[in-house]
Design a protein around this motif. Structure first.
Motif, PDB file in Angstrom:
ATOM      1  N   THR A   6       0.794 -41.248  27.602  1.00 41.90           N
ATOM      2  CA  THR A   6       1.029 -39.815  27.443  1.00 41.90           C
ATOM      3  C   THR A   6       0.356 -39.321  26.170  1.00 41.90           C
ATOM      4  O   THR A   6      -0.198 -40.105  25.401  1.00 41.90           O
ATOM      5  N   ALA A   7       0.452 -38.024  25.935  1.00 42.70           N
ATOM      6  CA  ALA A   7      -0.194 -37.416  24.776  1.00 42.70           C
ATOM      7  C   ALA A   7       0.348 -37.958  23.457  1.00 42.70           C
ATOM      8  O   ALA A   7      -0.297 -37.820  22.427  1.00 42.70           O
ATOM      9  N   THR A   8       1.523 -38.581  23.480  1.00 44.89           N
ATOM     10  CA  THR A   8       2.082 -39.107  22.233  1.00 44.89           C
ATOM     11  C   THR A   8       1.616 -40.524  21.937  1.00 44.89           C
ATOM     12  O   THR A   8       1.838 -41.037  20.859  1.00 44.89           O
ATOM     13  N   GLU A   9       0.970 -41.170  22.900  1.00 44.06           N
ATOM     14  CA  GLU A   9       0.430 -42.508  22.708  1.00 44.06           C
ATOM     15  C   GLU A   9      -1.089 -42.420  22.687  1.00 44.06           C
ATOM     16  O   GLU A   9      -1.658 -41.399  23.019  1.00 44.06           O
ATOM     17  N   THR A  10      -1.769 -43.503  22.319  1.00 46.92           N
ATOM     18  CA  THR A  10      -3.217 -43.470  22.221  1.00 46.92           C
ATOM     19  C   THR A  10      -3.854 -44.674  22.896  1.00 46.92           C
ATOM     20  O   THR A  10      -3.412 -45.798  22.701  1.00 46.92           O
ATOM     21  N   LEU A  11      -4.892 -44.424  23.675  1.00 50.72           N
ATOM     22  CA  LEU A  11      -5.744 -45.473  24.211  1.00 50.72           C
ATOM     23  C   LEU A  11      -6.957 -45.576  23.293  1.00 50.72           C
ATOM     24  O   LEU A  11      -7.210 -44.696  22.480  1.00 50.72           O
ATOM     25  N   ASP A  12      -7.727 -46.603  23.443  1.00 43.51           N
ATOM     26  CA  ASP A  12      -8.969 -46.740  22.678  1.00 43.51           C
ATOM     27  C   ASP A  12     -10.126 -46.632  23.660  1.00 43.51           C
ATOM     28  O   ASP A  12     -10.771 -47.620  23.966  1.00 43.51           O
ATOM     29  N   LYS A  13     -10.349 -45.420  24.200  1.00 48.87           N
ATOM     30  CA  LYS A  13     -11.308 -45.210  25.275  1.00 48.87           C
ATOM     31  C   LYS A  13     -12.421 -44.234  24.912  1.00 48.87           C
ATOM     32  O   LYS A  13     -13.140 -43.787  25.788  1.00 48.87           O
TER      33      LYS A  13
END
Length: 121
Positions: A6-13
Motif C-alpha cells: 500500500t501507499a504506506t509501504e515501499t517497494l524497490d521498483k
C-alpha cells in the motif's frame, strides 16, 4: 502472500537516470518536496507526473514503488498489477511535461522506461 504494497509501504521498483535526478533537483529547488505518480491516463500516456507534496492526494490503494532523489514514486494498484514484474527507470527527454506536472514548461520532461524482471520461482 500478496506482493503488492500500500501507499504506506515501499517497494524497490524504481530508479532514475542522472539526467532525471538533475531535473528533479531543479524542480525541488523551485517548489520544495515533490512526489511522482505514474500516469496511466490517455492524455499523458505513461508519463510520471510530478506534483508538490501535499497538493496531490495519494489514494489508499496506490502503491509506493520507491523513491528517487529522496522523493516518493507511486502508481495505482490496477496499473501496478499490470507492471509488477517490471522495474521502472525515470529518465528525461526533450519536450513538454504533462499539463499539471511540474516538469511542464522546462522544455524537457520525465519519461518512464521499463525493464522486465525475471521472477524467481
Amino acid at each position: 502472500m500478496n506482493d503488492m504494497t500500500t501507499a504506506t509501504e515501499t517497494l524497490d521498483k524504481v530508479t532514475a537516470t542522472p539526467e532525471a535526478l538533475a531535473l528533479l533537483a531543479e524542480i525541488v529547488a523551485d517548489h520544495g518536496p515533490v512526489l511522482f505518480h505514474q500516469s496511466g491516463g490517455c492524455c499523458d500516456g505513461s508519463s510520471p507526473m510530478c506534483y508538490p507534496q501535499g497538493e496531490f492526494i495519494v489514494g489508499d490503494l496506490d502503491v509506493k514503488l520507491g523513491e528517487i532523489g529522496g522523493m516518493p514514486v507511486y502508481i495505482s494498484s490496477s496499473q501496478y498489477e499490470a507492471w509488477k514484474h517490471t522495474d521502472l527507470v525515470i529518465d528525461v527527454v526533450p519536450g513538454r511535461g504533462g499539463m499539471f506536472s511540474l516538469d511542464n514548461g522546462r522544455e524537457k520532461r520525465f519519461l518512464t522506461r521499463s525493464t522486465i524482471c525475471v521472477r524467481p520461482d
